[in-house]
Motif scaffolding. Sequence first.
Motif, short mmCIF file in Angstrom:
data_model
loop_
_atom_site.label_atom_id
_atom_site.label_comp_id
_atom_site.label_asym_id
_atom_site.label_seq_id
_atom_site.Cartn_x
_atom_site.Cartn_y
_atom_site.Cartn_z
N LYS A 134 13.13 -29.95 -33.53
CA LYS A 134 12.66 -31.09 -32.59
C LYS A 134 11.18 -30.83 -32.42
O LYS A 134 10.43 -32.13 -32.27
CB LYS A 134 13.29 -31.08 -31.10
N ALA A 135 10.57 -29.82 -32.24
CA ALA A 135 9.17 -29.59 -32.03
C ALA A 135 8.32 -30.09 -33.27
O ALA A 135 7.46 -30.87 -33.23
CB ALA A 135 8.81 -28.25 -31.55
N ARG A 136 8.94 -29.76 -34.21
CA ARG A 136 8.01 -29.88 -35.75
C ARG A 136 8.26 -31.36 -36.12
O ARG A 136 7.09 -31.85 -36.61
CB ARG A 136 8.92 -28.94 -36.78
N LEU A 137 9.54 -31.92 -35.56
CA LEU A 137 9.43 -33.36 -35.99
C LEU A 137 8.80 -34.22 -35.05
O LEU A 137 8.51 -35.16 -35.79
CB LEU A 137 11.21 -33.58 -35.56
N ALA A 138 8.47 -33.76 -33.78
CA ALA A 138 7.90 -34.39 -32.87
C ALA A 138 6.11 -34.47 -33.56
O ALA A 138 5.70 -35.50 -33.47
CB ALA A 138 7.93 -33.94 -31.45
N ARG A 139 5.86 -33.38 -33.74
CA ARG A 139 4.65 -33.13 -34.47
C ARG A 139 4.21 -34.02 -35.74
O ARG A 139 3.32 -34.75 -35.77
CB ARG A 139 4.18 -31.81 -34.68
N SER A 140 5.33 -34.08 -36.66
CA SER A 140 5.17 -34.71 -37.82
C SER A 140 5.22 -36.27 -37.25
O SER A 140 4.50 -36.99 -38.07
CB SER A 140 6.52 -34.33 -38.78
N ILE A 141 6.19 -36.64 -36.75
CA ILE A 141 6.19 -37.99 -36.42
C ILE A 141 4.78 -38.53 -35.46
O ILE A 141 4.13 -39.61 -35.85
CB ILE A 141 7.28 -38.45 -35.20
N GLY A 142 4.16 -37.64 -34.71
CA GLY A 142 3.08 -38.12 -34.00
C GLY A 142 1.58 -38.11 -35.00
O GLY A 142 0.92 -39.09 -34.87
N ALA A 199 2.13 -39.00 -38.32
CA ALA A 199 2.41 -40.01 -39.13
C ALA A 199 1.96 -41.28 -38.25
O ALA A 199 1.19 -42.11 -38.84
CB ALA A 199 3.94 -40.16 -39.55
N VAL A 200 2.49 -41.21 -37.06
CA VAL A 200 1.94 -42.57 -36.31
C VAL A 200 0.45 -42.76 -36.05
O VAL A 200 -0.30 -43.70 -36.37
CB VAL A 200 2.89 -42.59 -34.83
N GLY A 201 -0.18 -41.49 -35.50
CA GLY A 201 -1.53 -41.55 -35.23
C GLY A 201 -2.57 -41.74 -36.66
O GLY A 201 -3.49 -42.39 -36.65
N GLU A 202 -2.07 -41.18 -37.72
CA GLU A 202 -2.99 -41.17 -39.03
C GLU A 202 -2.66 -42.28 -40.03
O GLU A 202 -3.26 -42.53 -40.95
CB GLU A 202 -3.12 -39.59 -39.61
N LYS A 203 -1.56 -42.76 -39.83
CA LYS A 203 -0.95 -43.60 -40.83
C LYS A 203 -0.57 -45.22 -40.12
O LYS A 203 -1.08 -46.11 -40.96
CB LYS A 203 0.29 -42.95 -41.57
#
Length: 305
Positions: free
Chosen positions: A52-60, A62-66
């Motif tokens: 969950k933590a890694r998924l949250a970081r990856s989604i964050g 992706a949203v912020g930088e892409k």
Amino acid sequence: MNSAYVTAPLVGALIGYITNFIAIKMLFKPLEAKYIFGIRIPFTPGIIPREKARLARSIGIAVGEKLLTDEIIIDTLTSPYFHQKIEQFIDQKLAEVQHSNKTLTDVIHYLLDDAESENILINIQKDVADFLYQKINSPEVMEKISLYISQSLVNYIEKQSANPLIKMALGFNKGIIDSIIDIITGKIKELLYTDSRAVIESLVQDEIQGILNLEIGNLSQKASDKIPEIREMALNIFNRIIKNNIRTVTALLDIPSIVERRINDFDILEVEQLILSVVDKELKAIIWLGALLGLIMGFLMPLFS
């Protein structure tokens, strides 16, 4: 007919369906690690709860930088479509203002609580009164007042000198004019210095109160011909704020961190529902695709046996 050509595809389809069904369920379940005799059972908890933590970081990221980059936000907020929405909003608010019978006092009390609005109005009155009082009692203004009074008195006395009695009195003592002017000028200066503060405060208070009692509807109707300019000015200010400050704002907001914290704050069941709301149809298609592949493999196995 060989029964293997019937049973093998059916068994293959069933195995493919069940295998993919269990695999997808294991993405979310179990929610916690399971143990037997103190030994953790493999693949527990499920992949999503465990990562969950890694998924949250990856989604964050992706949203912020892409997805929500500075350029995308600026392009969106300065696009013709968004400008049209802003213009509609401004026109709507201006129309509401034009038909409003609220006073400026009502607007201030709407924006601020009573204590804050009263404090602001008192400070405004005090600041304006202080400025006028200091301006009036400055050496430059006092000098101008003295010169104006002196010149006015001289002009008045000269006009009155046609009177024989006044002319005779002035001729008897020519210095009387200067004495009268000095006395009157000095008295006026004294009055300005000692009594002007209360007078200025009273005048400022009355004027500000009069302005605050004006209805904003009447004010806006008088400026109705300025509405296009007001709209254009508001849009220019909005664009300037966006272009000059959006990068600072997004840097302060730190969108990737906001998304990451928000997902981490979700309960794992909420994360599951969030993911399923997006890819539920695709996950079900994967399950049926497993059944289809099992069915095909079931047909092929008897051919090679």
